[in-house]
Design an enzyme around this catalytic site. Structure first.
Site, mmCIF file in Angstrom:
data_model
loop_
_atom_site.group_PDB
_atom_site.id
_atom_site.type_symbol
_atom_site.label_atom_id
_atom_site.label_comp_id
_atom_site.label_asym_id
_atom_site.label_seq_id
_atom_site.Cartn_x
_atom_site.Cartn_y
_atom_site.Cartn_z
ATOM 1 N N GLU A 1 0.770 -1.209 0.074
ATOM 2 C CA GLU A 1 0.205 -0.167 0.061
ATOM 3 C C GLU A 1 0.596 1.373 -0.056
ATOM 4 O O GLU A 1 0.755 2.156 0.871
ATOM 5 C CB GLU A 1 -0.732 0.015 1.315
ATOM 6 C CG GLU A 1 -1.865 -1.250 1.173
ATOM 7 C CD GLU A 1 -2.964 -1.126 2.155
ATOM 8 O OE1 GLU A 1 -3.782 -1.980 2.567
ATOM 9 O OE2 GLU A 1 -2.804 -0.199 3.262
ATOM 10 N N GLU B 1 -5.769 -8.297 0.839
ATOM 11 C CA GLU B 1 -6.303 -8.082 1.976
ATOM 12 C C GLU B 1 -7.973 -7.840 1.493
ATOM 13 O O GLU B 1 -8.044 -6.945 0.670
ATOM 14 C CB GLU B 1 -5.867 -6.723 2.450
ATOM 15 C CG GLU B 1 -4.559 -7.062 3.301
ATOM 16 C CD GLU B 1 -3.845 -5.754 3.952
ATOM 17 O OE1 GLU B 1 -4.949 -4.887 4.411
ATOM 18 O OE2 GLU B 1 -2.946 -5.404 4.179
#
Length: 444
Positions: free
Chosen positions: A164, A347
């Site tokens: 991320e 995720e």
């Protein structure tokens, strides 16, 4: 029955600083999250990751839970400050030994280990030298990646570079609510480019070292605009999408930055950078939880602001809208705009206010419903021709949830932070059955 292909990968993900603890043991150096969490007022409740889930000492117990769950793959992250306590120099053998023990334990249970090389815990010494605002950090990351790959690469076949980068840049360098707590648009721009450069450098270096499956992980959110002026709404959507998503997607797959933000990033780009970033990837990890709604706001630093979920919408404890179509939309965009790369949902999950009942059991029907809805969106994407190959739930254990401290619980396993007791929740049982059956029945 919602069914998935036999080769579909079922996994779970965790992150080093969120679960390991042992913050000062066996030579580990401080990270930016150690510094940030120990700064008063930065983390809810004054919580830190000093102990977290004590996974460093209890990893065998946790791997036993993975085996009970029936995981096909486990995505963990390596803590850079365990390997290089001062950010660079001679590797810390005790740090590498821990991950070798972890990987061996995972393999003994027939689970495939996936190593993520950076999940936010930058060594504080690297931050003191400029952190992600400094170009040199991209090369230091690649040096570190080489060391880890050489140590684990005989047993780990898949390496993911960064987790991320958009969140690192936005929350850590623009908004200041994550480590290292910077709040400056120039810091955001520099960090964005250097994080992207680190991805390219890492992939390039590891390609020369071994025959591994290589990729990286992006957190993406479809952007929906709100407003009466259609042209203004589209402008705001394009701008937010550039800041949030395309500043990381476009250089990775298209070799360029979005027009809306290119002038901001241009000062940091050198000849050859975009070619370095646009490395062929074997896989892309997609982290996705919700969509984002935006509207124009001239008083904002960047000209727009994010809206709360609409009234009446289902929400998680993070105040994130439960919006499973976001996952379908994002997967479809990866197919149509970016050439349909091999994608794994690395995720997806939800925080709810879980607690044991009088019998000591933890029932979390909201999480089961969430997972079923989002997995249904994955099935729709498969039917639409998206090359999506697996799903990793976030997360195995309740853990340190960054600026939220221990106030938010995402795990399939409840953790009593006082005793470190682990209690599998009802969602654990549901996911185990889903893995076993390669699908699930939608409850009416």
């Amino acid at each position: 029955m919602i069914e998935f292909p036999e080769e579909f990968v079922w996994g779970a993900s965790t992150a080093s600083y969120q679960i390991e603890g042992a913050a000062r043991e066996n030579g580990r150096g401080p990270s930016i999250w150690d510094t940030f969490s120990h700064t008063p007022g930065k983390v809810a409740g004054g919580d830190t990751g000093d102990v977290a889930c004590d996974h460093y000492h209890r990893y065998r117990e946790d791997v036993g839970l993975m085996s009970e769950l029936g995981l096909g793959a486990y995505r963990f992250s390596v803590a850079w400050p365990r390997i290089f306590p001062s950010g660079w120099g001679r590797p810390n053998r005790k740090g590498l030994d821990f991950y070798e023990r972890l990987v061996d334990s995972v393999l003994e249970q027939g689970i495939t280990p996936w190593a993520c090389l950076y999940h936010w815990d930058l060594p504080q010494a690297v931050e003191d030298s400029g952190g992600w605002t400094a170009r040199d950090t991209a090369y230091r990351f690649a040096d570190y990646a080489e060391v880890v790959a050489e140590a684990l690469g005989d047993r780990v076949g898949r390496f993911l570079m960064l987790n991320e980068p958009s969140i690192v840049a936005l929350l850590g360098h623009l908004l200041g609510i994550h480590a290292p707590g910077r709040s400056d648009i120039a810091a955001y721009a520099a960090a964005t480019h250097h994080l992207n450069l680190a991805t390219g450098e890492g992939v390039s270096r590891l390609r020369k070292l071994g025959d591994w499956q290589l990729g990286t992980i992006l957190n993406l959110e479809p952007v929906h605009g709100v407003g009466e002026d259609e042209a203004e709404v589209q402008r705001v959507v394009d701008l937010y999408d550039a800041f949030r998503n395309r500043n990381y997607l476009d250089p990775l797959f298209l070799g360029s930055y979005p027009e809306a933000t290119s002038i901001l990033l241009q000062p940091y780009i050198r000849d050859g950078d975009l070619e370095t970033i646009r490395q062929p990837l074997d896989m892309l990890g997609l982290n996705l939880y919700t969509r984002v709604r935006v509207t124009a706001d001239e008083g904002s630093l960047v000209g727009f602001r994010q809206l709360d979920p609409p009234r009446g919408a289902l929400r998680t404890e993070m105040n994130w809208e439960v919006y499973p179509n976001a996952l379908f939309e994002q997967l479809l965009e990866l197919k149509e705009r970016y050439g349909n790369p091999p994608v794994y949902v690395t995720e997806n999950g939800a925080a709810f206010a879980d607690a044991p009942d009088r019998a000591g059991e933890v029932h979390d029907p909201e999480r089961i419903r969430f997972m079923a809805m989002y997995l249904s969106a994955v099935r729709r994407a498969l039917d639409a021709g998206v090359d999506v190959r697996g799903y990793f739930v976030w997360t195995l254990l309740d853990n340190f949830e960054w600026a939220e401290g221990y106030s938010k619980r995402f795990g399939l396993v409840y953790v009593d932070y006082e005793t470190q007791e682990r209690i599998p929740k009802s969602s654990f049982d549901w996911y185990r059955e889903t893995i076993r059956e390669r699908g699930f029945v939608i409850e009416q």
